[in-house]
Write an enzyme that holds these catalytic residues in place. Structure first.
Site, PDB file in Angstrom:
ATOM      1  N   TRP A 112     -57.374  15.679   3.635  1.00  0.00           N
ATOM      2  CA  TRP A 112     -58.719  15.353   3.132  1.00  0.00           C
ATOM      3  C   TRP A 112     -59.111  13.953   3.553  1.00  0.00           C
ATOM      4  O   TRP A 112     -60.268  13.708   3.897  1.00  0.00           O
ATOM      5  CB  TRP A 112     -58.791  15.533   1.616  1.00  0.00           C
ATOM      6  CG  TRP A 112     -58.574  16.955   1.201  1.00  0.00           C
ATOM      7  CD1 TRP A 112     -57.545  17.443   0.443  1.00  0.00           C
ATOM      8  CD2 TRP A 112     -59.384  18.094   1.547  1.00  0.00           C
ATOM      9  NE1 TRP A 112     -57.674  18.800   0.304  1.00  0.00           N
ATOM     10  CE2 TRP A 112     -58.793  19.237   0.958  1.00  0.00           C
ATOM     11  CE3 TRP A 112     -60.554  18.257   2.295  1.00  0.00           C
ATOM     12  CZ2 TRP A 112     -59.322  20.516   1.091  1.00  0.00           C
ATOM     13  CZ3 TRP A 112     -61.082  19.528   2.431  1.00  0.00           C
ATOM     14  CH2 TRP A 112     -60.473  20.645   1.832  1.00  0.00           C
ATOM     15  N   ASP A 153     -61.897   9.583  -3.553  1.00  0.00           N
ATOM     16  CA  ASP A 153     -62.024  11.036  -3.635  1.00  0.00           C
ATOM     17  C   ASP A 153     -61.033  11.477  -4.706  1.00  0.00           C
ATOM     18  O   ASP A 153     -59.831  11.509  -4.487  1.00  0.00           O
ATOM     19  CB  ASP A 153     -61.685  11.656  -2.277  1.00  0.00           C
ATOM     20  CG  ASP A 153     -61.678  13.184  -2.322  1.00  0.00           C
ATOM     21  OD1 ASP A 153     -61.865  13.775  -3.408  1.00  0.00           O
ATOM     22  OD2 ASP A 153     -61.478  13.789  -1.245  1.00  0.00           O
ATOM     23  N   LYS A 159     -61.317  21.964  -8.832  1.00  0.00           N
ATOM     24  CA  LYS A 159     -59.892  21.723  -9.043  1.00  0.00           C
ATOM     25  C   LYS A 159     -59.644  21.505 -10.536  1.00  0.00           C
ATOM     26  O   LYS A 159     -58.994  22.280 -11.196  1.00  0.00           O
ATOM     27  CB  LYS A 159     -59.405  20.497  -8.254  1.00  0.00           C
ATOM     28  CG  LYS A 159     -59.825  20.467  -6.786  1.00  0.00           C
ATOM     29  CD  LYS A 159     -59.140  21.492  -5.933  1.00  0.00           C
ATOM     30  CE  LYS A 159     -59.735  21.706  -4.552  1.00  0.00           C
ATOM     31  NZ  LYS A 159     -59.878  20.570  -3.684  1.00  0.00           N
TER      32      LYS A 159
HETATM   33  C1  LIG Z   1     -60.505  20.396  -2.324  1.00  0.00           C
HETATM   34  C2  LIG Z   1     -60.644  18.983  -1.909  1.00  0.00           C
HETATM   35  C3  LIG Z   1     -61.726  18.548  -1.120  1.00  0.00           C
HETATM   36  C4  LIG Z   1     -62.788  19.489  -0.605  1.00  0.00           C
HETATM   37  O1  LIG Z   1     -63.623  19.869  -1.614  1.00  0.00           O
HETATM   38  P1  LIG Z   1     -64.911  20.793  -1.354  1.00  0.00           P
HETATM   39  O2  LIG Z   1     -65.600  20.732  -2.667  1.00  0.00           O
HETATM   40  O3  LIG Z   1     -64.405  22.150  -0.973  1.00  0.00           O
HETATM   41  O4  LIG Z   1     -65.705  20.171  -0.251  1.00  0.00           O
HETATM   42  C5  LIG Z   1     -61.815  17.204  -0.815  1.00  0.00           C
HETATM   43  N1  LIG Z   1     -60.890  16.336  -1.244  1.00  0.00           N
HETATM   44  C6  LIG Z   1     -59.831  16.716  -2.002  1.00  0.00           C
HETATM   45  C7  LIG Z   1     -58.849  15.695  -2.453  1.00  0.00           C
HETATM   46  C8  LIG Z   1     -59.674  18.045  -2.352  1.00  0.00           C
HETATM   47  O5  LIG Z   1     -58.632  18.428  -3.093  1.00  0.00           O
END
Ligand SMILES: *Cc1c(COP(=O)(O)O)cnc(C)c1O
Length: 360
Positions: free
Chosen positions: A102, A172, A196
């Site tokens: 990511w 993030d 998540k």
């Molecule tokens: C799942 C995830 C993403 C991507 O998320 P989307 O909502 O599918 O764009 C980005 N960063 C992390 C750390 C993730 O676990």
């Protein structure tokens, strides 16, 4: 069909109490005569739902008044572009820490708009650790520093925040928001896809310090400008109304259970059962470094790919589902977010013990 324990990394398990509440109100939301999905986002009923969700998140994370909470479309992945588009000044340079797939995507996106300095990386060891970081590694002139606070695929978490000085820190937090206590004041921007640790897919949460909003690059599409959404209370266009409603129910569920402080305790306990077993097993082994392992995502392997496959299959047959590791790393991964009941982790560890005994 009874509910299984679902260890999916995302979309992930939701609290059953939340699903049941949504079910009860699905067809007729509290006497409105319609479902939340069918409501105008500008109706008084929906305004109540929206404001309530925002207020609860504000309480859960003690978000100070000089920050704004936005509910946006486009997932965490859109933030990979929105962050540089909104935070780059004329200098157009930022520091990134590369701790996984990511992070790499965030880096690739930021490079389209400016200069990205990768301060440190753990790619040399399949992202199994968080690099040591010292203040002198960072550029005091950078527009911001970007981290992935929890690395969903490799099961690592920053044990402490990097020493970035006065440069805004952007995180993030998709896979550990609301799982451990953070001080929002330490960040310029926090963002997270909901699927998540918050709710269903479809909404991304952005917590942004207000003074960082309003000087986006000229090329920034209107929908990608934080100012558009800040000025319109996340209602510039139709927001993901049902996903926000569900997130609000999860926030309420968290508040009823003592908030993030209590969740962190429970998460640490759940993770300690799993790591405690992995550290003493002769068949299973965790793949993340001790100093940076995550309480949210726990990747592990057996001694062979064949046994991994057998384990995943047999676990599924007893209601322990979605334990396959990410397609890029293989092995197994147990995602044990806030909504994973402690009994689910206990059951998993018991099953691993049994599997070890019968596969010596
Ligand atoms: C799942 C995830 C993403 C991507 O998320 P989307 O909502 O599918 O764009 C980005 N960063 C992390 C750390 C993730 O676990």
């Amino acid at each position: 069909m009874p509910r299984v324990y679902n260890f999916s990394a995302g979309p992930a398990t939701l609290p059953v109490e939340v699903l049941e509440k949504a079910q009860k109100d699905l067809v007729d939301y509290q006497g409105a005569g319609m479902s939340v999905m069918e409501m105008s986002h500008r109706s008084p009923e929906y305004k109540g739902i929206f404001d309530g969700a925002k207020e609860k998140l504000k309480t859960l994370m003690s978000v100070p008044d000089n920050y704004e909470i936005l509910f946006l479309h486009g997932g965490a992945s859109s933030q990979f572009a929105m962050v540089p588009l909104n935070l780059f000044s004329d200098k157009r340079k930022a520091d990134y820490i590369n701790t996984g797939a990511w992070s790499k995507k965030a880096i690739a996106e930021a490079k389209r708009y400016g200069t990205v300095n990768v301060v440190a990386s753990s790619e040399d060891k399949t992202f199994s650790y968080i690099p040591e970081l010292s203040a002198d590694m960072f550029d005091p002139e950078a527009d911001y520093v970007h981290i992935t606070s929890n690395n969903t695929i490799y099961g690592t978490t920053f044990p402490k925040l990097p020493p970035v000085g006065d440069v805004p820190l952007v995180a993030d937090m998709s896979s550990n928001i609301l799982a451990q206590v953070y001080d929002v004041n330490d960040f310029g921007v926090i963002y997270a896809g909901a699927q998540k640790n918050i709710g269903p897919a479809g909404v991304a949460i952005v917590i942004v310090r207000k003074d960082l909003v309003g000087s986006a690059l000229d090329v920034t599409p209107n929908m990608f400008n934080y100012k558009t959404h800040l000025d319109n209370g996340s209602m510039f266009n139709t927001p993901p109304t049902y996903a926000i409603y569900m997130a609000g129910l999860v926030f309420e569920w968290l508040l009823e259970r003592g908030g993030v402080v209590e969740m962190q305790k429970i998460n640490e306990e759940k993770a300690s059962w799993l790591y405690g077993f992995l550290d003493n097993s002769s068949l299973f082994k965790g793949t993340a470094d001790l100093a940076s392992r995550s309480t949210m995502n726990v990747p592990f392997v057996t001694t062979s790919e064949e046994l991994d496959a057998k384990f995943i299959k047999e676990a599924a047959s007893v209601g322990l589902k979605t334990l396959k590791g990410h397609r890029t790393v293989g092995g197994m991964r147990a995602s044990i977010y806030n909504a994973m009941p402690p009994e689910g982790v206990k059951k998993l560890v018991e099953f691993m013990k049994k599997f070890e005994l019968s596969n010596k």
